[in-house]
Motif scaffolding. Structure first.
Motif, PDB file in Angstrom:
ATOM      1  N   GLY A  28       0.843  -1.193   0.000  1.00 41.32           N
ATOM      2  CA  GLY A  28       0.000   0.000   0.000  1.00 41.32           C
ATOM      3  C   GLY A  28       0.878   1.243   0.000  1.00 41.32           C
ATOM      4  O   GLY A  28       1.744   1.403   0.857  1.00 41.32           O
ATOM      5  N   ALA A  29       0.636   2.117  -0.985  1.00 40.12           N
ATOM      6  CA  ALA A  29       1.446   3.337  -1.115  1.00 40.12           C
ATOM      7  C   ALA A  29       0.846   4.501  -0.351  1.00 40.12           C
ATOM      8  O   ALA A  29       1.413   5.594  -0.343  1.00 40.12           O
ATOM      9  CB  ALA A  29       1.569   3.705  -2.590  1.00 40.12           C
ATOM     10  N   GLY A  30      -0.319   4.276   0.286  1.00 39.08           N
ATOM     11  CA  GLY A  30      -0.972   5.380   0.991  1.00 39.08           C
ATOM     12  C   GLY A  30      -1.593   6.362   0.009  1.00 39.08           C
ATOM     13  O   GLY A  30      -1.561   6.154  -1.214  1.00 39.08           O
ATOM     14  N   PRO A  31      -2.157   7.451   0.534  1.00 44.40           N
ATOM     15  CA  PRO A  31      -2.931   8.353  -0.311  1.00 44.40           C
ATOM     16  C   PRO A  31      -2.103   9.325  -1.147  1.00 44.40           C
ATOM     17  O   PRO A  31      -2.659  10.073  -1.954  1.00 44.40           O
ATOM     18  CB  PRO A  31      -3.786   9.128   0.694  1.00 44.40           C
ATOM     19  N   GLY A  32      -0.806   9.354  -0.970  1.00 43.74           N
ATOM     20  CA  GLY A  32      -0.004  10.243  -1.830  1.00 43.74           C
ATOM     21  C   GLY A  32       1.194  10.837  -1.135  1.00 43.74           C
ATOM     22  O   GLY A  32       2.311  10.797  -1.645  1.00 43.74           O
ATOM     23  N   ASP A  33       1.000  11.387   0.060  1.00 43.66           N
ATOM     24  CA  ASP A  33       2.100  11.977   0.821  1.00 43.66           C
ATOM     25  C   ASP A  33       3.077  10.858   1.207  1.00 43.66           C
ATOM     26  O   ASP A  33       2.705   9.923   1.917  1.00 43.66           O
ATOM     27  CB  ASP A  33       1.506  12.647   2.081  1.00 43.66           C
ATOM     28  N   PRO A  34       4.340  10.937   0.757  1.00 46.39           N
ATOM     29  CA  PRO A  34       5.272   9.838   1.034  1.00 46.39           C
ATOM     30  C   PRO A  34       5.556   9.665   2.523  1.00 46.39           C
ATOM     31  O   PRO A  34       5.933   8.578   2.954  1.00 46.39           O
ATOM     32  CB  PRO A  34       6.546  10.249   0.276  1.00 46.39           C
ATOM     33  N   ASP A  35       5.345  10.705   3.316  1.00 44.17           N
ATOM     34  CA  ASP A  35       5.543  10.569   4.760  1.00 44.17           C
ATOM     35  C   ASP A  35       4.530   9.623   5.392  1.00 44.17           C
ATOM     36  O   ASP A  35       4.679   9.229   6.546  1.00 44.17           O
ATOM     37  CB  ASP A  35       5.421  11.936   5.452  1.00 44.17           C
TER      38      ASP A  35
END
Ligand SMILES: C[S@@+](CC[C@H](N)C(=O)[O-])C[C@H]1O[C@@H](n2cnc3c(N)ncnc32)[C@H](O)[C@@H]1O
Length: 270
Positions: A28-35
């Protein structure tokens, strides 16, 4: 047409083919914010030799993959052929069988409207070892980034995630949701993939008894520098979203918690 070189990726001597048993990591890369990546996702990305990724993976997250790693894009892109889900699955299986370890990178969480379940099933059926690394789903990212808590004792004792996407071309009647259930008060409803069907969703909820003045919002590009939030009510949101030319990826949030946005957003650090 997809633009990757078959021989490069499937040759037994392909770069990245290793003596270790191959595996597929559904990450899962998450919603966009790399943090917002998990530590495990970050580690896998930094060690990746081959990444198969979707449209919703942000540029910032993709930038964490080593420059020498192979990247295969399987998302939609105007003018280019889109790989169908069966083709993506077949590609993952072939890559793993040719000895490659694959990071299959998906926006948000692989198991929340991400077809990760289908890919995991296919890998299991093909006897390919895989792991799943959860990501922050866009509803969670959006909640934190906008000041719209998903639950709150005064407003919502349950949260429901639904898809507004039509599975086929059957038109809005193809959106078969349990409207009476979704229209109950004291809950938060988050609609994924619902920009196109927003007027229909709001009309159905109102028709099934949800008050027209229920707070509602649409959040585009949540967690990214381009994030936009438009707030209104169940009655006004479709017009407002159109007026602001809201585009996917966006989430629709409906429920009393949306009223907290005005109170919280002003003091929130971004
Ligand atoms: C195919 S679903 C993938 C969901 C993803 N697996 C997740 O857990 O968030 C795509 C939809 O997720 C939502 N989405 C994903 N990233 C988003 C973002 N950064 N901002 C707003 N909505 C987003 C949108 O509704 C978009 O149409």
């Amino acid at each position: 047409m997809t633009s990757f070189d078959e021989t490069r990726y499937f040759s037994p001597l392909a770069p990245g083919a290793s003596a270790l048993p191959p595996k597929v990591s559904l990450v899962g890369a998450g919603p966009g914010d790399p943090d917002l990546l998990t530590v495990k996702a970050l580690r896998l990305l930094q060690q990746a030799q081959l990444v198969v990724y979707d449209k919703l993976v942000s540029r910032e997250v993709l930038a964490l993959v080593p420059a020498q790693a192979d990247r295969i894009y399987v998302g939609k892109q105007s003018g280019l052929h889109t790989l169908r889900q069966e083709e993506i699955i077949a590609l993952l299986v072939r890559l793993a069988r040719s000895g490659r370890s694959v990071v299959r990178l998906k926006g948000g969480d692989p198991y929340v409207f991400g077809r990760g379940g289908e890919e995991a099933q296919a890998l299991a059926a093909a006897g390919i070892a895989f792991e799943v690394v959860p990501g922050i789903t866009s509803a969670q990212g959006m909640a934190a980034a906008t000041g719209i808590p998903l639950t709150h004792r005064d407003h919502a004792t349950q949260v429901t995630l639904v898809t507004g996407h039509l599975r086929d071309e059957a038109g809005e009647r193809g959106l078969e949701l349990d409207w009476s259930c979704l229209a109950r008060p004291h809950q938060t409803l988050v609609v994924y993939m619902g920009v196109a069907t927003l007027p229909h969703v709001c009309a159905q909820l109102e028709r099934h008894g949800l008050a027209a003045d229920t707070p509602a919002a649409v959040v585009e590009n949540a967690t990214l520098p381009t994030q936009r939030t438009v707030t209104g009510t169940l009655r006004t949101l479709p017009t407002l979203a159109r007026a602001h030319a809201i585009r996917a990826p966006a989430l629709i949030v409906i429920g009393g918690v949306v009223a907290l946005h005005a109170e919280l957003a002003a003091q929130m650090l971004r």
